[in-house]
Scaffold this active site. Structure first.
Site, short mmCIF file in Angstrom:
data_model
loop_
_atom_site.label_atom_id
_atom_site.label_comp_id
_atom_site.label_asym_id
_atom_site.label_seq_id
_atom_site.Cartn_x
_atom_site.Cartn_y
_atom_site.Cartn_z
N GLY B 102 0.83 -1.20 0.00
CA GLY B 102 0.00 0.00 0.00
C GLY B 102 0.86 1.24 0.00
O GLY B 102 2.09 1.19 0.14
N GLU B 103 0.19 2.36 -0.18
CA GLU B 103 0.92 3.62 -0.29
C GLU B 103 0.05 4.74 0.25
O GLU B 103 -1.15 4.80 -0.05
CB GLU B 103 1.25 3.88 -1.76
CG GLU B 103 2.12 5.08 -1.99
CD GLU B 103 2.61 5.13 -3.44
OE1 GLU B 103 2.55 4.10 -4.13
OE2 GLU B 103 3.03 6.21 -3.85
N GLY B 104 0.64 5.57 1.06
CA GLY B 104 -0.08 6.73 1.56
C GLY B 104 0.61 7.99 1.12
O GLY B 104 1.49 7.95 0.25
N ALA B 105 0.21 9.10 1.70
CA ALA B 105 0.79 10.38 1.29
C ALA B 105 2.26 10.45 1.64
O ALA B 105 3.05 11.06 0.94
CB ALA B 105 0.03 11.51 1.97
N GLY B 107 4.18 7.58 3.10
CA GLY B 107 4.93 6.34 3.19
C GLY B 107 4.42 5.26 2.28
O GLY B 107 3.33 5.35 1.70
N VAL B 109 4.14 0.89 2.15
CA VAL B 109 4.23 -0.31 2.99
C VAL B 109 4.51 -1.50 2.08
O VAL B 109 3.85 -1.69 1.06
CB VAL B 109 2.92 -0.53 3.77
CG1 VAL B 109 3.06 -1.75 4.68
CG2 VAL B 109 2.57 0.69 4.61
N LYS B 124 7.45 -0.36 6.54
CA LYS B 124 6.91 0.93 6.12
C LYS B 124 8.08 1.87 5.89
O LYS B 124 8.89 2.11 6.80
CB LYS B 124 5.97 1.49 7.20
CG LYS B 124 5.29 2.78 6.76
CD LYS B 124 4.11 3.12 7.64
CE LYS B 124 3.36 4.33 7.11
NZ LYS B 124 2.14 4.62 7.89
N ASP B 214 -7.35 7.84 13.43
CA ASP B 214 -7.61 7.42 12.04
C ASP B 214 -8.14 5.99 12.01
O ASP B 214 -7.69 5.18 11.21
CB ASP B 214 -6.34 7.57 11.20
CG ASP B 214 -6.65 7.66 9.71
OD1 ASP B 214 -7.85 7.85 9.36
OD2 ASP B 214 -5.73 7.54 8.89
#
Lengths: 173, 652
Positions: B102-105, B107, B109, B124, B214
């Site tokens: 996965g990918e966030g703003a 980082g 993973v 991460k 969150d």
């Protein structure tokens, strides 16, 4: 100036804890901020930090201070929000901004040119600063500038912008 | 162009910049020779370019606006030729990156393999161009403080090749969002089990002084093998005692409590709201408050537009709906205030079937019966004794001499004292019990009415909570206090009846004795009926408060219960038990002494204690038994002389 009054009224309602006013204020303030912020974020960073998120986060960051903020005209609010977005962008980027690559503004006028502009802008009166930011950075129409500055009409706003520009380049030079 | 034209040229250029027109600086002529003017020209050129960049940025996002503000073709197109940098990675330290999860703003993973320990981890890594090291390390440190089976465990953090990272347990399984999207909405019982696990996780998080901020379906993974749900992603987690001015409102808008939109800080209650939204999502695949944009969400929250869970899923158990609706109450004070409180409320939703009753031996049954009978008998004996003792005091009858009553007599009197009011109170309560039962059956038969009733219950509970009235100790004390006042008021209103046991017949005035005459019994009976109504109302009030307290998990202390029980007990003993013998047990053998009408209070050897109501004090006298004339019948000792069965004309 009903529009100006309503923005100040909105702030008053925000101070009273009216969440509907927060919503309206956000609708009114966020779109121009988004446009403004795009020029300040390096292109390499845009994929990772969506302008929308940055502006939104900055807006929420400033929200608590709005409850104590006394604004004489709508430009004050825009100035506070711009400052918040700018700080947020600075916090988000690396300590050495060079490693992010230049922002569109830096690429066009150079880091030094942008610094001269920013420094001169800070030395202007708040009215001149708001006029420049509204017209040059936010690309607002003269009618919108008139509302933001509390000027009676677009012609008066145009005169204010011209005068502010003349004083800006004086300080820059 | 001459030098003289330079100021005019500058004014024109300022106009052009102000009006947003493109300036062709080459065509604008040679730079002024005057150094000061030249610097002004250069400065204006900078401003004009800054303006142009902003115009081009707006052109990308809102072309219509540019046309409206500056007119078509007013500026050259700006092309951003830069491309985002890519950082292909196959290795980070001693971790081999296997797959991006996965990918966030900030980082990314990865599913990675620890080549030293040879096992899978979730790694991460912070994205290189945006180094928010503080925030990234904060997440790692937050996770390190929490150790719980339902919270993802962190094992280490490091920096390699300029990239910060930390590694955690690799949980093989889908997120709850994937579960719902792939397998559909969950049942209430499954949501309850998930909710309870997440409550445990949340309690562990809150216990370390952190709010998660969150909680959402995407941040909870269900382990494929064990089915255990695990809370992860603490990127937004923040200490509860953090500097308020530094707290940033983060989180996923659909899961954000309404107060966060107003700039309020995240709290336990806002985490509980997010968990409530998550449970709502699990059973509906939707959200209580909808909005395509943050502005729409704000409007929906401001306008109170939200979908009631009971309307979206009418088949859900009322109690589950009530718990979720309480979790997502708009006002944080109306929500549960701790994860444990939520977990206990969820436990009540799908309470496990009661265990089959253990076989009870006959000996145990006999023991229980003996304890019950003994306790009841003891209570009746005490009540009978009090009633008899008050009678003795009233009639100046010496205990142990003329009063030879014992346990059996007291038990008999106690039974008489208690039985009638208990039966009457049960008869009074019967229609009430019938109405409540019928209402419950009706709610089951007509679910819409049931939901309305449930919602009304929630509203009432919220109202009580909002005014801090849901505390069982407080409310029971209030009920007991009001009960004491009501019993006191009744005693004052029926003062002569309530203090009937305080009449000393030996010396009392004839008027006072007259109050005890049989003709006044209906008035006394009315006093007793009112006492019984009051007792029933008190019991019902205590039951309602007790039930309400149980629902909100508020238990009363032993001292409170002692107070609650003491009030009716004292009232019963004073207003019912004490005067009973004087009022209802006053039919005694008529034995006249000379010309006086008397009644036998007791006998000892050859002496008889008699009460002669028509005499002047002292009215209680001892006489030789053989001097008395036994009339052979019993009579109310307070019967007026002219109404006595055998008239005594020579009485004084």
């Amino acid at each position: 100036m009903p529009e100006m009054e309503s923005t100040i009224d909105l702030l008053a309602r925000v101070r009273q804890g009216d969440s509907g006013a927060v919503s309206e204020l956000m609708e009114r303030s966020v779109p121009p901020l988004r446009r403004w912020a795009r020029g300040r974020i390096p292109a390499s960073a845009r994929d990772f930090a969506d302008t929308h998120d940055i502006v939104q986060e900055a807006f929420f960051h400033v929200l608590p201070t709005l409850t104590t903020m006394e604004a004489r005209h709508p430009g004050t609010l825009q100035a506070v929000l711009r400052q918040a977005v700018a700080s947020h962008i600075d916090n988000m980027l690396q300590p050495d901004p060079a490693s992010d690559g230049p922002s569109p503004l830096e690429r066009t006028v150079g880091r030094e040119g942008l610094a001269r502009y920013d420094a001169a802008l800070q030395r202007l009166s708040s009215a001149d600063r708001e006029a420049i930011v509204a017209r040059v950075e936010l690309q607002q129409s003269y009618e919108e500038v008139a509302i933001a500055l509390g000027e009676p009409d677009a012609d008066a706003a145009r005169a204010a912008v011209r005068g502010a520009l003349a004083r800006l380049i004086q300080v820059m030079s | 162009m001459t030098q003289d034209d330079d100021p005019g040229r500058l004014a024109d250029l300022i106009d052009s910049v102000a009006d947003g027109r493109s300036v062709d600086w080459d065509a604008a002529g040679a730079p002024p020779t005057d150094a000061r003017l030249r610097r002004l020209f250069e400065a204006l050129q900078i401003v004009e370019r800054i303006s142009e960049v902003h115009r081009s940025e707006i052109a990308e996002t809102d072309p219509g606006r540019v046309a409206a503000v500056a007119g078509p073709g007013a500026f050259p197109a700006f092309t951003d030729s830069s491309t985002p940098t890519d950082w292909p990675l196959a290795q980070w330290g001693h971790f081999e990156l296997l797959q991006k999860l996965g990918e966030g703003a900030f980082g990314e993973v990865y599913h990675a393999r620890d080549t030293w320990l040879e096992h899978s981890v979730a790694l991460k890594l912070l994205k290189p161009p945006l180094v928010d090291r503080k925030r990234f390390l904060h997440e790692a440190r937050t996770l390190a403080r929490i150790r719980h089976p339902n919270v993802v465990a962190i094992h280490g953090a490091d920096e390699h090749g300029g990239r910060l990272g930390f590694w955690m347990d690799f949980i093989d399984g889908p997120t709850l969002a994937e579960v719902v999207e792939g397998e559909g909405v969950r049942s209430a019982s499954e949501a309850v089990v998930i909710g309870q696990d997440l409550c445990r996780a949340m309690a562990a998080v809150h216990a370390t002084g952190i709010v998660h901020r969150d909680i959402k379906a995407q941040n909870v993974i269900r382990h494929s093998d064990t089915g255990r749900v695990i809370l992860m992603d603490f990127g937004a987690g923040e200490p509860m005692n953090a500097d308020l001015t530094l707290r940033r409102p983060t989180g996923t808008p659909l899961y954000m409590a309404p107060e966060l939109f107003d700039g309020s800080i995240a709290t336990r209650e806002s985490d509980i709201y997010a968990l409530g939204v998550l449970l709502y999502y699990l059973v509906t695949r939707g959200y209580p408050v909808h909005g395509e944009t943050i502005e729409e969400l704000l409007r929906a929250h401001a306008g109170g537009k939200r979908g009631h869970l009971g309307d979206v899923r009418p088949d859900l158990p009322d109690e589950f709906v009530r718990v979720v609706e309480t979790m997502i109450a708009a006002d944080p004070t109306n929500r549960f205030h701790s994860a444990t409180e939520v977990r206990k409320a969820l436990e009540q939703v799908v309470a496990p079937a009661p265990p089959p009753p253990k076989p009870v031996s006959w000996a145990h049954r006999a023991y229980l019966a003996a304890v019950t009978i003994t306790t009841t008998a003891l209570a009746l004996i005490i009540i009978g004794f009090i009633s008899t003792w008050v009678f003795d005091v009233t009639f100046a009858r010496e205990r142990g001499t003329f009063d030879a009553s014992g346990l059996v007599d007291w038990l008999y009197v106690g039974r008489l004292v208690v039985l009638a009011p208990v039966v009457r109170i049960l008869i009074l309560a019967f229609p009430l019990i019938l109405a409540v039962t019928a209402g419950r059956v009706f709610c089951k038969l007509v679910p819409a009415v049931g939901r309305r009733a449930s919602r009304f219950g929630v509203v009432c509970q919220d109202f009580l909570k909002s005014r801090d009235l849901s505390d069982a100790n407080l409310m029971l004390s209030v009920v007991a206090g009001l009960g004491a006042l009501a019993f006191g008021a009744l005693a004052l209103y029926h003062w002569s009846d309530a203090t009937i046991f305080a009449v000393f017949v030996d010396t009392a005035s004839p008027e006072r004795l007259a109050a005890l005459q049989p003709a006044n019994e209906p008035r006394y009976d009315l006093f007793q009926r009112r006492f019984e109504y009051l007792m029933l109302a008190y019991v019902v009030a205590v039951y309602i408060v007790y039930s309400s307290g149980r629902r909100s998990d508020s238990r009363a202390r032993g001292a409170t219960w002692a107070y609650v029980i003491a009030v009716p007990t004292v009232a019963f003993l004073c207003m019912r038990a004490a005067p009973w013998m004087v009022v209802y047990g006053n039919e005694l053998p008529r034995i006249d002494f000379e010309a006086s009408r008397c009644y036998a209070l007791g006998q000892r050897r050859d002496e008889t204690l008699v009460f002669c109501p028509d005499n002047t004090p002292p009215r209680v006298q001892r006489h030789k038994t053989n001097e008395l004339e036994d009339r052979g019948f019993r009579e109310n000792v307070f019967t007026p002389r002219d109404q006595a069965r055998v008239f005594a004309p020579t009485s004084p």
